[in-house]
Design a protein around this motif. Sequence first.
Motif, PDB file in Angstrom:
ATOM      1  N   ILE A  57      84.273  25.968  16.403  1.00 43.46           N
ATOM      2  CA  ILE A  57      83.363  26.423  15.343  1.00 43.46           C
ATOM      3  C   ILE A  57      83.917  27.689  14.697  1.00 43.46           C
ATOM      4  CG2 ILE A  57      81.049  27.294  14.837  1.00 43.46           C
ATOM      5  CD1 ILE A  57      80.048  25.649  17.231  1.00 43.46           C
ATOM      6  N   TYR A  58      83.950  27.693  13.389  1.00 45.39           N
ATOM      7  CA  TYR A  58      84.416  28.844  12.605  1.00 45.39           C
ATOM      8  C   TYR A  58      83.330  29.911  12.636  1.00 45.39           C
ATOM      9  CZ  TYR A  58      86.550  31.153   8.479  1.00 45.39           C
ATOM     10  OH  TYR A  58      87.157  32.021   7.602  1.00 45.39           O
ATOM     11  N   ALA A  59      83.653  31.106  13.142  1.00 37.64           N
ATOM     12  CA  ALA A  59      82.660  32.161  13.362  1.00 37.64           C
ATOM     13  C   ALA A  59      82.777  33.261  12.309  1.00 37.64           C
ATOM     14  CB  ALA A  59      82.825  32.761  14.749  1.00 37.64           C
ATOM     15  N   ILE A  60      81.684  33.501  11.612  1.00 37.90           N
ATOM     16  CA  ILE A  60      81.628  34.499  10.539  1.00 37.90           C
ATOM     17  C   ILE A  60      80.658  35.612  10.942  1.00 37.90           C
ATOM     18  CG2 ILE A  60      81.118  34.904   8.100  1.00 37.90           C
ATOM     19  CD1 ILE A  60      81.435  31.825   7.721  1.00 37.90           C
ATOM     20  N   ALA A  61      81.111  36.855  10.852  1.00 42.17           N
ATOM     21  CA  ALA A  61      80.261  38.012  11.166  1.00 42.17           C
ATOM     22  C   ALA A  61      79.765  38.622   9.867  1.00 42.17           C
ATOM     23  CB  ALA A  61      81.046  39.045  11.965  1.00 42.17           C
ATOM     24  N   ARG A  62      78.454  38.680   9.696  1.00 40.37           N
ATOM     25  CA  ARG A  62      77.873  39.310   8.504  1.00 40.37           C
ATOM     26  C   ARG A  62      77.622  40.778   8.789  1.00 40.37           C
ATOM     27  NH1 ARG A  62      72.337  40.289   7.125  1.00 40.37           N
ATOM     28  NH2 ARG A  62      72.024  40.609   4.880  1.00 40.37           N
ATOM     29  N   LEU A  63      78.165  41.632   7.927  1.00 41.10           N
ATOM     30  CA  LEU A  63      77.987  43.075   8.053  1.00 41.10           C
ATOM     31  C   LEU A  63      77.277  43.609   6.814  1.00 41.10           C
ATOM     32  CD1 LEU A  63      81.500  44.278   9.362  1.00 41.10           C
ATOM     33  CD2 LEU A  63      79.602  43.315  10.654  1.00 41.10           C
ATOM     34  N   VAL A  64      76.096  44.148   6.978  1.00 44.93           N
ATOM     35  CA  VAL A  64      75.431  44.850   5.878  1.00 44.93           C
ATOM     36  C   VAL A  64      76.147  46.187   5.712  1.00 44.93           C
ATOM     37  CG1 VAL A  64      73.312  45.969   5.122  1.00 44.93           C
ATOM     38  CG2 VAL A  64      73.229  43.706   6.186  1.00 44.93           C
ATOM     39  N   THR A  65      76.512  46.520   4.494  1.00 39.24           N
ATOM     40  CA  THR A  65      77.422  47.641   4.271  1.00 39.24           C
ATOM     41  C   THR A  65      76.694  48.953   3.959  1.00 39.24           C
ATOM     42  OG1 THR A  65      79.027  46.024   3.453  1.00 39.24           O
ATOM     43  CG2 THR A  65      79.527  48.339   3.051  1.00 39.24           C
ATOM     44  N   PHE A  66      76.251  49.139   2.730  1.00 35.68           N
ATOM     45  CA  PHE A  66      75.790  50.468   2.322  1.00 35.68           C
ATOM     46  C   PHE A  66      74.323  50.750   2.624  1.00 35.68           C
ATOM     47  CE2 PHE A  66      79.542  49.741  -0.449  1.00 35.68           C
ATOM     48  CZ  PHE A  66      80.325  50.751   0.092  1.00 35.68           C
ATOM     49  N   LYS A  67      73.521  49.734   2.827  1.00 38.10           N
ATOM     50  CA  LYS A  67      72.135  49.953   3.256  1.00 38.10           C
ATOM     51  C   LYS A  67      72.161  50.239   4.746  1.00 38.10           C
ATOM     52  CE  LYS A  67      67.561  47.806   3.008  1.00 38.10           C
ATOM     53  NZ  LYS A  67      66.761  46.789   2.308  1.00 38.10           N
ATOM     54  N   ASP A  68      71.908  51.504   5.136  1.00 35.10           N
ATOM     55  CA  ASP A  68      72.218  51.867   6.521  1.00 35.10           C
ATOM     56  C   ASP A  68      71.411  53.080   6.988  1.00 35.10           C
ATOM     57  OD1 ASP A  68      73.366  52.509   8.969  1.00 35.10           O
ATOM     58  OD2 ASP A  68      75.386  51.982   8.327  1.00 35.10           O
ATOM     59  N   PRO A  69      70.204  52.853   7.519  1.00 34.30           N
ATOM     60  CA  PRO A  69      69.378  53.975   7.994  1.00 34.30           C
ATOM     61  C   PRO A  69      70.009  54.774   9.132  1.00 34.30           C
ATOM     62  CG  PRO A  69      68.053  51.991   7.714  1.00 34.30           C
ATOM     63  CD  PRO A  69      69.492  51.567   7.578  1.00 34.30           C
ATOM     64  N   ILE A  70      70.785  54.116   9.985  1.00 36.69           N
ATOM     65  CA  ILE A  70      71.382  54.839  11.114  1.00 36.69           C
ATOM     66  C   ILE A  70      72.436  55.818  10.618  1.00 36.69           C
ATOM     67  CG2 ILE A  70      72.916  54.555  13.104  1.00 36.69           C
ATOM     68  CD1 ILE A  70      71.223  52.148  13.894  1.00 36.69           C
ATOM     69  N   LEU A  71      73.289  55.389   9.704  1.00 39.39           N
ATOM     70  CA  LEU A  71      74.280  56.296   9.120  1.00 39.39           C
ATOM     71  C   LEU A  71      73.587  57.470   8.441  1.00 39.39           C
ATOM     72  CD1 LEU A  71      77.277  56.870   8.270  1.00 39.39           C
ATOM     73  CD2 LEU A  71      76.761  55.598   6.177  1.00 39.39           C
ATOM     74  N   ALA A  72      72.514  57.188   7.699  1.00 34.33           N
ATOM     75  CA  ALA A  72      71.787  58.247   6.993  1.00 34.33           C
ATOM     76  C   ALA A  72      71.137  59.231   7.962  1.00 34.33           C
ATOM     77  CB  ALA A  72      70.731  57.630   6.077  1.00 34.33           C
ATOM     78  N   LYS A  73      70.723  58.740   9.128  1.00 29.21           N
ATOM     79  CA  LYS A  73      70.106  59.619  10.126  1.00 29.21           C
ATOM     80  C   LYS A  73      71.141  60.539  10.765  1.00 29.21           C
ATOM     81  CE  LYS A  73      69.105  57.944  14.194  1.00 29.21           C
ATOM     82  NZ  LYS A  73      68.449  57.186  15.305  1.00 29.21           N
ATOM     83  N   VAL A  74      72.300  59.976  11.110  1.00 28.41           N
ATOM     84  CA  VAL A  74      73.333  60.766  11.779  1.00 28.41           C
ATOM     85  C   VAL A  74      74.075  61.668  10.808  1.00 28.41           C
ATOM     86  CG1 VAL A  74      75.449  60.635  13.159  1.00 28.41           C
ATOM     87  CG2 VAL A  74      73.602  59.004  13.571  1.00 28.41           C
ATOM     88  N   LYS A  75      74.336  61.146   9.614  1.00 30.87           N
ATOM     89  CA  LYS A  75      75.086  61.885   8.598  1.00 30.87           C
ATOM     90  C   LYS A  75      74.298  61.915   7.284  1.00 30.87           C
ATOM     91  CE  LYS A  75      79.056  62.829  10.708  1.00 30.87           C
ATOM     92  NZ  LYS A  75      79.581  64.219  10.843  1.00 30.87           N
ATOM     93  N   PRO A  76      73.197  62.665   7.215  1.00 28.57           N
ATOM     94  CA  PRO A  76      72.395  62.680   5.990  1.00 28.57           C
ATOM     95  C   PRO A  76      73.171  63.158   4.770  1.00 28.57           C
ATOM     96  CG  PRO A  76      71.724  64.434   7.516  1.00 28.57           C
ATOM     97  CD  PRO A  76      72.636  63.528   8.265  1.00 28.57           C
ATOM     98  N   GLU A  77      74.223  63.944   5.013  1.00 31.46           N
ATOM     99  CA  GLU A  77      75.033  64.422   3.889  1.00 31.46           C
ATOM    100  C   GLU A  77      75.872  63.293   3.277  1.00 31.46           C
ATOM    101  OE1 GLU A  77      77.472  65.403   7.668  1.00 31.46           O
ATOM    102  OE2 GLU A  77      75.375  65.151   7.050  1.00 31.46           O
ATOM    103  N   TRP A  78      75.950  62.159   3.937  1.00 33.79           N
ATOM    104  CA  TRP A  78      76.677  61.003   3.411  1.00 33.79           C
ATOM    105  C   TRP A  78      75.743  59.992   2.740  1.00 33.79           C
ATOM    106  CZ3 TRP A  78      80.389  59.438   8.021  1.00 33.79           C
ATOM    107  CH2 TRP A  78      81.291  60.496   8.253  1.00 33.79           C
ATOM    108  N   ALA A  79      74.446  60.282   2.760  1.00 33.20           N
ATOM    109  CA  ALA A  79      73.458  59.342   2.240  1.00 33.20           C
ATOM    110  C   ALA A  79      73.157  59.609   0.765  1.00 33.20           C
ATOM    111  CB  ALA A  79      72.170  59.431   3.058  1.00 33.20           C
ATOM    112  N   ILE A  80      72.619  58.604   0.101  1.00 34.81           N
ATOM    113  CA  ILE A  80      72.166  58.764  -1.288  1.00 34.81           C
ATOM    114  C   ILE A  80      70.910  59.639  -1.278  1.00 34.81           C
ATOM    115  CG2 ILE A  80      71.251  57.574  -3.310  1.00 34.81           C
ATOM    116  CD1 ILE A  80      72.903  55.140  -2.525  1.00 34.81           C
ATOM    117  N   THR A  81      70.856  60.601  -2.188  1.00 37.29           N
ATOM    118  CA  THR A  81      69.720  61.525  -2.244  1.00 37.29           C
ATOM    119  C   THR A  81      69.051  61.506  -3.611  1.00 37.29           C
ATOM    120  OG1 THR A  81      71.132  63.381  -2.900  1.00 37.29           O
ATOM    121  CG2 THR A  81      70.751  63.066  -0.537  1.00 37.29           C
ATOM    122  N   ARG A  82      67.851  62.026  -3.636  1.00 42.30           N
ATOM    123  CA  ARG A  82      67.121  62.206  -4.889  1.00 42.30           C
ATOM    124  C   ARG A  82      67.453  63.590  -5.452  1.00 42.30           C
ATOM    125  NH1 ARG A  82      61.012  60.181  -3.808  1.00 42.30           N
ATOM    126  NH2 ARG A  82      60.907  60.737  -6.011  1.00 42.30           N
TER     127      ARG A  82
END
Length: 213
Positions: A57-82
């Motif tokens: 069976i051909y195995a495909i891994a789906r990765l959600v890229t820029f929508k990322d609450p964990i990244l924003a929590k650890v590195k808020p300076e890397w997140a999109i801001t208002r």
Amino acid sequence: LDMVDRTELNAIVVDVKSDRGRLAYQSALEIAIQGEAYAEEVMDLNELLRACQERGIYAIARLVTFKDPILAKVKPEWAITRKSGRLYLDGEELPWGDPYKQEVRDYNVSIAREVAALGFDEIQFDYIRFPSDGIISDIEYGITSTRETRTAAIVRFCEEAHTALSAMGVMMSIDIFGLITWVDTDWDEGIGQRLVDLARHADYVSPMVYPST
């Protein structure tokens, strides 16, 4: 797996990085460790991949890229801001990593490398775009966000990811808005996706066409 065995299906797509930033494997990356991204209750990916390989069976891994609450929590300076400096939240009240930031792109390419090394045949990136909902007009990127700068940022990510995965012998696919396939080729729908640009840096393109629209 049994359904693949008894039908003409020959591949599976597995969420390995979710739109909550959670991971289906234990990453060695510091951000993922600090953010406790590993969802160990989900599945044993190694066991799944062994089963796929045994069954062809051909195995495909789906990765959600820029929508990322964990990244924003650890590195808020890397997140999109208002404009107020607070984190931007989308329609689901979730923050995003900023596609303009090289650090955010590097984090996701590093995850893709780790996942590819597990033994997946293909990495499929979703949410490779700028946000399209929430209070978009109140976003402050720190640079002027135009069609040209948005598409350049998304193309840069795809180019870097494709180069890394090609070197590992792993295919790369991208999920894009279905509308992108038939609007004017110059238009990016405000999210940085233009088919003419992205198709050069992917092995497969998956336009998401919703019956409702």
